[in-house]
Design an enzyme around this catalytic site. Structure first.
Site, PDB file in Angstrom:
ATOM      1  N   ASP A 181      56.150   5.078  32.576  1.00  0.00           N
ATOM      2  CA  ASP A 181      57.597   5.039  32.765  1.00  0.00           C
ATOM      3  C   ASP A 181      57.998   3.918  33.716  1.00  0.00           C
ATOM      4  O   ASP A 181      57.156   3.308  34.377  1.00  0.00           O
ATOM      5  CB  ASP A 181      58.091   6.371  33.333  1.00  0.00           C
ATOM      6  CG  ASP A 181      57.949   7.515  32.354  1.00  0.00           C
ATOM      7  OD1 ASP A 181      57.953   7.256  31.132  1.00  0.00           O
ATOM      8  OD2 ASP A 181      57.841   8.671  32.808  1.00  0.00           O
ATOM      9  N   TYR A 193      45.249   9.535  36.571  1.00  0.00           N
ATOM     10  CA  TYR A 193      46.333   9.030  37.414  1.00  0.00           C
ATOM     11  C   TYR A 193      46.097   9.459  38.859  1.00  0.00           C
ATOM     12  O   TYR A 193      45.513  10.512  39.123  1.00  0.00           O
ATOM     13  CB  TYR A 193      47.682   9.599  36.969  1.00  0.00           C
ATOM     14  CG  TYR A 193      48.263   8.984  35.723  1.00  0.00           C
ATOM     15  CD1 TYR A 193      49.189   7.945  35.808  1.00  0.00           C
ATOM     16  CD2 TYR A 193      47.915   9.448  34.459  1.00  0.00           C
ATOM     17  CE1 TYR A 193      49.751   7.392  34.668  1.00  0.00           C
ATOM     18  CE2 TYR A 193      48.466   8.895  33.311  1.00  0.00           C
ATOM     19  CZ  TYR A 193      49.381   7.869  33.423  1.00  0.00           C
ATOM     20  OH  TYR A 193      49.932   7.312  32.294  1.00  0.00           O
TER      21      TYR A 193
END
Length: 279
Positions: free
Chosen positions: A54, A112
């Site tokens: 994003d 992540y």
């Protein structure tokens, strides 16, 4: 034509995410603009990526694939790209891979890391655009207990922004936190799964930090995790703290099988079958 793997890193602060958007600066847009130019190709070079990050999310270990002519001089390609790309995006390596390699569907997992400063940290203004502040003190034992409770195959709808037709069933493989022995006392939350849905990592971290700071209980998290719809009580953490660190792939001979498996849409029956097998 040969399929090529690109390993990419970028600072997401000034990008509107990975995916191409009209009139927006994106990582995909930059690379798809410059790759055909530096290779002097007269056709587009569409990229397929492991993780569609994003806006504002960073990457050290992003992976993409692209089909290019067989005779690409990778050294020259990397050298030319380094000259034309802005410093906030780097193609670290380019190498040929089997035609069965798919950066998205062949991936076994994505890892992540979300970086935080709590009230015990000593913020560094130089790195402030890569770390997110959180109120209160984080009890990492509580956070790790909460993270462990979410592991496994389940519906993560409570932590995902709804997308029509998209499944929210994922397998969470690892979720833990540690405080670094650095001058800032940065907290790193590592989250690894076979795949992630929209805003899932930032929502998970938002829920975990709520428990770790004492604002929410483990029972609250258990109830949220059992929901099959987006939970409005879960905070989506800022994008700046999130970095895609690594993507894992199987051996070459298992690439096609993994891609076929990943393309199959999972349902709640898969969760029930897994529960039955575990008995």
């Amino acid at each position: 034509m040969t399929r090529w793997r690109l390993d990419i890193a970028y600072d997401g602060a000034n990008f509107s995410g990975w995916a191409t958007q009209p009139d927006r600066r994106t990582v995909q847009g930059e690379l798809e603009t410059w790759i055909p130019r530096v290779l002097r190709l007269d056709q587009p070079t569409p990229l397929t990526v492991a993780g569609r990050t994003d806006a504002g999310v960073h990457a050290r270990g992003q992976v993409a694939h692209v089909d290019l002519p067989d005779n690409v001089d990778t050294s020259a390609m990397l050298r030319r790209l380094s000259r034309v790309l802005t410093p906030d995006v780097v193609v670290k390596s380019v190498r040929p891979v089997p035609s069965t390699f798919d950066a998205r569907f062949s991936a076994l997992w994505r890892r992540y890391v979300y970086r935080l400063w709590d009230e015990s940290s000593r913020p560094d203004p130089v790195t402030r655009f890569h770390v997110a502040p959180v109120r209160g003190h984080l009890d990492l034992d509580r956070l790790n207990t909460a993270g462990t409770s979410l592991l496994g195959l389940r519906d993560f709808a409570a932590f995902c922004k709804h997308r029509e037709g998209a499944t929210t069933i994922r397998t969470l493989l690892d979720c833990h936190a540690k405080r670094l022995d650095d001058p800032c006392g940065t907290v790193e939350v590592t989250v690894r799964a076979d795949a992630f849905c929209h805003s899932m990592v930032r929502s998970l971290v938002g829920a975990l930090t709520a428990v770790a700071s004492g604002r929410r209980s483990q029972d609250w998290l258990d109830n949220v995790a059992a929901s099959t719809s987006r939970a409005s009580s879960v905070l989506v953490m800022p994008a700046c703290g999130l970095t895609l660190e690594e993507v894992g792939y199987p051996s070459d001979e298992d690439l096609a099988q993994r891609a076929a498996q990943a393309r199959s849409r999972r349902s709640h029956n898969d969760i029930c079958d897994t529960c039955w097998e575990d008995r």
